[in-house]
Scaffold this motif. Structure first.
Motif, PDB file in Angstrom:
ATOM      1  N   VAL A  63       0.837  -1.201   0.000  1.00  0.00           N
ATOM      2  CA  VAL A  63       0.000   0.000   0.000  1.00  0.00           C
ATOM      3  C   VAL A  63       0.873   1.252   0.000  1.00  0.00           C
ATOM      4  O   VAL A  63       0.636   2.210  -0.752  1.00  0.00           O
ATOM      5  N   PHE A  64       1.920   1.246   0.838  1.00  0.00           N
ATOM      6  CA  PHE A  64       2.792   2.419   0.931  1.00  0.00           C
ATOM      7  C   PHE A  64       3.707   2.525  -0.280  1.00  0.00           C
ATOM      8  O   PHE A  64       3.997   3.629  -0.751  1.00  0.00           O
ATOM      9  N   VAL A 117       2.132   4.377  -3.220  1.00  0.00           N
ATOM     10  CA  VAL A 117       2.055   5.846  -3.183  1.00  0.00           C
ATOM     11  C   VAL A 117       3.433   6.494  -3.017  1.00  0.00           C
ATOM     12  O   VAL A 117       3.631   7.653  -3.397  1.00  0.00           O
ATOM     13  N   LEU A 134       0.434  12.673   0.840  1.00  0.00           N
ATOM     14  CA  LEU A 134       0.556  11.233   1.028  1.00  0.00           C
ATOM     15  C   LEU A 134      -0.634  10.660   1.781  1.00  0.00           C
ATOM     16  O   LEU A 134      -1.171   9.598   1.410  1.00  0.00           O
ATOM     17  N   SER A 172      -3.588  10.411  -0.506  1.00  0.00           N
ATOM     18  CA  SER A 172      -3.468   9.274  -1.428  1.00  0.00           C
ATOM     19  C   SER A 172      -3.770   7.961  -0.718  1.00  0.00           C
ATOM     20  O   SER A 172      -4.420   7.068  -1.281  1.00  0.00           O
ATOM     21  N   LEU A 173      -3.304   7.841   0.521  1.00  0.00           N
ATOM     22  CA  LEU A 173      -3.546   6.615   1.274  1.00  0.00           C
ATOM     23  C   LEU A 173      -5.023   6.461   1.634  1.00  0.00           C
ATOM     24  O   LEU A 173      -5.582   5.353   1.580  1.00  0.00           O
ATOM     25  N   LEU A 205      -7.517   3.530   0.568  1.00  0.00           N
ATOM     26  CA  LEU A 205      -8.292   2.823   1.591  1.00  0.00           C
ATOM     27  C   LEU A 205      -9.774   2.788   1.217  1.00  0.00           C
ATOM     28  O   LEU A 205     -10.424   1.734   1.262  1.00  0.00           O
ATOM     29  N   SER A 212      -7.064  -1.372  -1.303  1.00  0.00           N
ATOM     30  CA  SER A 212      -5.772  -1.202  -0.634  1.00  0.00           C
ATOM     31  C   SER A 212      -5.311  -2.459   0.091  1.00  0.00           C
ATOM     32  O   SER A 212      -4.113  -2.711   0.226  1.00  0.00           O
ATOM     33  N   LEU A 216      -3.986   1.539   8.792  1.00  0.00           N
ATOM     34  CA  LEU A 216      -3.422   2.761   8.211  1.00  0.00           C
ATOM     35  C   LEU A 216      -2.933   3.692   9.311  1.00  0.00           C
ATOM     36  O   LEU A 216      -1.826   4.238   9.237  1.00  0.00           O
TER      37      LEU A 216
END
Length: 380
Positions: free
Chosen positions: A78-79, A82, A191, A194-195, A199, A204, A211
């Motif tokens: 997931v990280f 982005v 960031l 975007s996360l 989600l 995600s 998160l």
């Protein structure tokens, strides 16, 4: 260091006498440490309790930093999605501008300042800008992060330190929960935005609490270790004036300087793992359930890997190190930390050509993290 030299004399993997420590082995050789860090059979272990009640253990344990496969990779993807190379390259001018701004602010103060103040402000401002945290909130993070780090240190398990870390973790949890809610109401192209988009898209692979837990660890880890990189590096460079002269003439040398600082003075000195099965490493059999202590600082000073390993030499042929880990658990923020180090040392001595120590630097008492509590410097 004499201790590292003695460990290397004994061997790359040192067996500890039963009953003397909760750890069965110390891993200090470069190749052995690299193999152990890459081997997913060595599990990360924050606590033996699968359902901890203490908030600090619950939130840290919910992050990819303290999870094993397949959960670690699930969260990491997931990280990584982005934190793209394109996004990082685009952020480099922002980092350069933040360094220039902070150095200008430093110069506007009195001639003697504590460099640890700059070393804290740079990474927390960078990660705050990257995530979209208001600058007015950044000072709030330092105390809470320190309380968690003090608990995580080898000698930090006293009840009062646990209570302080629990409170800090809960306050950070609430902060990030509010931040996520705000991004839903007012989306932004940072960031966290975007996360949150990933989600809420349902693709995600993580939930909201995961998160939050990962944001908590990401911010904590991203600025404490970089702060140590900066103070460790300045102390090393001030002892070598010709290196400073060369860097002032060619700021591009900052890249190799940063790598050698990381090798010579690893910010993280201790990494614990638990063997999930019997594992043979460097001729030693580490039995299932054994706790091992990996020493990146010692591994980086292994004379079998680096000739004259105790000498600080940015011009050495091999600048490889384990300060960001290795393998599947390699630090997700390594590129950003390197970027900050290059920008800081590339500009620092041009901005203050007569910079020097104004007193004896004071080391942090932490065994886990190698850095400084204070470093008085004279700017001109």
């Amino acid at each position: 260091m004499p201790l590292f030299a003695e460990l290397h004399r004994i061997g790359p993997v040192c067996r500890l006498s039963p009953g003397t420590s909760p750890y069965a082995f110390v891993i200090n050789g470069y190749d052995a440490a690299q193999d152990a860090l890459k081997d997913t059979r060595f599990h990360r272990l924050l606590t033996a309790d699968p359902d901890p009640q203490d908030p600090v253990l619950r939130h840290l344990g919910g992050s990819m930093m303290f999870r094993n496969e397949p959960d670690h990779l699930r969260m990491r993807k997931v990280f990584q999605a982005v934190l793209t190379p394109r996004r990082l390259v685009g952020f480099e001018p922002v980092v350069d501008a933040i360094v220039a701004e902070l150095l200008a602010g430093l110069g506007a103060k009195q001639q003697v300042v504590d460099f640890t103040d700059f070393a804290y402000r740079l990474p927390i401002t960078v990660i705050g800008t990257f995530l979209g945290i208001p600058r007015s909130d950044l000072g709030w993070f330092k105390d809470r992060t320190q309380r968690i780090d003090e608990y995580l240190d080898l000698g930090g398990k006293e009840p009062e330190k646990l209570a302080a870390a629990n409170q800090a973790a809960e306050e950070l949890n609430d902060y990030y929960a509010r931040m996520i809610s705000e991004r839903r109401l007012r989306p932004r192209d940072d960031l966290v935005g975007s996360l949150v988009h990933a989600l809420d898209s349902g693709t995600s692979g993580i939930d909201e609490q995961e998160l939050i837990d990962n944001l908590l660890v990401l911010v904590n880890a991203s600025f404490v270790t970089t702060m140590n990189l900066l103070t460790n590096g300045l102390e090393l460079l001030l002892a070598e004036p010709p290196l400073i002269d060369a860097l002032r003439e060619d700021p591009e040398l900052a890249a190799s300087y940063v790598e050698e600082i990381l090798r010579h003075q690893s910010s993280v000195q201790l990494i614990s793992r638990k063997a999930s099965t019997d594992i043979e490493l460097a001729g030693q059999v580490i039995s299932e359930g054994s706790l091992v202590l990996i020493l990146p600082g010692a591994a980086n000073r292994d004379p079998a890997k680096h000739p004259d390993a105790d000498v600080f030499d940015p011009g050495r042929d091999d600048l490889q190190h384990l300060s960001f880990g290795a393998g599947p658990f390699f630090c997700v923020g390594a590129a950003l930390a390197r970027m900050e180090g290059r920008a800081a040392f590339g500009q620092l001595f041009r901005h203050f050509p007569s910079l020097r120590l104004a007193g004896e630097p004071e080391r942090s008492p932490s065994l886990l993290l190698r850095g400084h509590r204070s470093m008085p410097i004279r700017l001109g």
